[in-house]
Design a protein around this motif. Structure first.
Motif, PDB file in Angstrom:
ATOM      1  N   UNK A 225       1.255 128.172  38.352  1.00  0.00           N
ATOM      2  CA  UNK A 225       2.034 127.698  37.622  1.00  0.00           C
ATOM      3  C   UNK A 225       3.849 127.896  36.843  1.00  0.00           C
ATOM      4  N   UNK A 226       4.218 127.935  37.366  1.00  0.00           N
ATOM      5  CA  UNK A 226       6.102 128.175  36.960  1.00  0.00           C
ATOM      6  C   UNK A 226       6.446 129.290  37.388  1.00  0.00           C
ATOM      7  N   UNK A 227       5.920 129.591  38.960  1.00  0.00           N
ATOM      8  CA  UNK A 227       6.338 130.553  39.383  1.00  0.00           C
ATOM      9  C   UNK A 227       7.643 129.368  40.324  1.00  0.00           C
ATOM     10  N   UNK A 228       8.072 130.278  40.933  1.00  0.00           N
ATOM     11  CA  UNK A 228       9.608 130.118  41.379  1.00  0.00           C
ATOM     12  C   UNK A 228       9.031 128.820  42.829  1.00  0.00           C
ATOM     13  N   UNK A 229       9.515 127.828  43.264  1.00  0.00           N
ATOM     14  CA  UNK A 229       9.231 127.168  44.403  1.00  0.00           C
ATOM     15  C   UNK A 229       9.833 128.216  45.601  1.00  0.00           C
ATOM     16  N   UNK A 230       8.791 127.855  46.902  1.00  0.00           N
ATOM     17  CA  UNK A 230       8.473 128.162  48.188  1.00  0.00           C
ATOM     18  C   UNK A 230      10.226 128.167  48.706  1.00  0.00           C
ATOM     19  N   UNK A 231      11.367 128.013  48.149  1.00  0.00           N
ATOM     20  CA  UNK A 231      12.089 127.337  49.380  1.00  0.00           C
ATOM     21  C   UNK A 231      13.320 127.496  48.556  1.00  0.00           C
ATOM     22  N   UNK A 232      14.695 126.900  49.276  1.00  0.00           N
ATOM     23  CA  UNK A 232      16.220 126.888  48.142  1.00  0.00           C
ATOM     24  C   UNK A 232      16.134 125.659  47.533  1.00  0.00           C
ATOM     25  N   UNK A 233      16.655 126.180  46.103  1.00  0.00           N
ATOM     26  CA  UNK A 233      16.837 124.889  45.558  1.00  0.00           C
ATOM     27  C   UNK A 233      18.362 124.115  45.655  1.00  0.00           C
TER      28      UNK A 233
END
Length: 260
Positions: A225-233
């Protein structure tokens, strides 16, 4: 929510929240909104009594109030809220300016008094002339003509939100700002509406709103929870969508400079 604001920066009317890590970006939304509430969106019983009762609140559409812990709005919800606001208030004109890289609506709300909105095309023409002194004639008469145009025009305030999608307080606060301007009958708000035209862009990166929300919802209650998405935003530029204001390579910046 057990966190502190690391740094708050208002840059060119663009709300941005910077925190030590992505988890704190999510949790620090309340910290940003506390500042906004104190500075601009300060609700009191007197304010609420003055509001137009038929104007929907963000909670009416989202099911929660922006800033509530562990709650993010989807882009569809944001767009739906502004559509509802446009339908209910004669102070709001909501429009789609184009499509984002991934096909989502890129939108803007124009907020002012009903009288000003009826004269919107006139004010646009005034701004077009003031933006280019060559349109004001010879140098000898430009200052006089500019002063005349300024006296007839209104102050234009552009608020753009969400250039960096992990800074979630920005796009969420746009709905609170819009609701306050659309609903309050306080003298202070009436003065703002009479003398300014507010151009409010809920997000300069609509795709990123859903990329961040979908990952957060997926990991909610897990160790991730709260980690960076594993893709470019942003599909092509990620964080560097904010570095595209000179080359204009992305559709979002092209819409912003061409349509706003």
């Amino acid at each position: 929510m057990g966190t502190e604001c690391h740094r708050l920066r208002l840059n060119s009317f663009t709300p941005k929240l910077f925190t030590r890590s992505f988890p704190m970006r999510i949790k620090a939304t309340a910290c940003l909104l506390t500042v906004l509430l104190a500075a601009f969106i300060h609700f009191s019983s007197i304010h609420l009594e003055a509001n137009q009762s038929n104007i929907p609140t963000p909670a009416d559409v989202l099911g929660f109030t922006p800033g509530d812990d562990r709650k993010l709005a989807s882009w569809d919800q944001v767009v739906e809220y502004f559509k509802r606001l446009d339908q209910a208030s004669d102070r709001v004109v909501f429009e789609e300016l184009g499509k984002s890289t991934m096909g989502k609506p890129f939108v803007m709300a124009t907020i002012s008094s009903p009288a000003n909105l009826k004269r919107l095309e006139e004010f646009k023409k005034i701004q077009e002339q003031l933006a280019d002194p060559r349109k004001l004639g010879s140098p000898e008469v430009r200052d006089r003509k500019a002063a005349e145009l300024i006296s007839r025009g209104k102050t234009i305030v552009l608020i753009t939100c969400g250039i960096h999608s992990t800074e979630v307080g920005s796009y969420l606060s746009s709905m609170l700002i819009a609701h306050r301007l659309a609903s309050s009958n306080e003298a202070e708000i009436q003065d703002i509406l009479d003398n300014t035209i507010i151009l409010l862009v809920p997000s300069l990166n609509p795709d990123g709103v859903d990329i961040v929300k979908n990952w957060y919802d997926k990991t909610l209650g897990t160790p991730y929870e709260g980690t960076d998405p594993p893709e470019l935003y942003h599909k092509y530029t990620g964080h560097d969508d904010n570095r595209d204001w000179y080359a204009f390579t992305q559709v979002e910046t092209q819409i912003a400079v061409d349509k706003i």
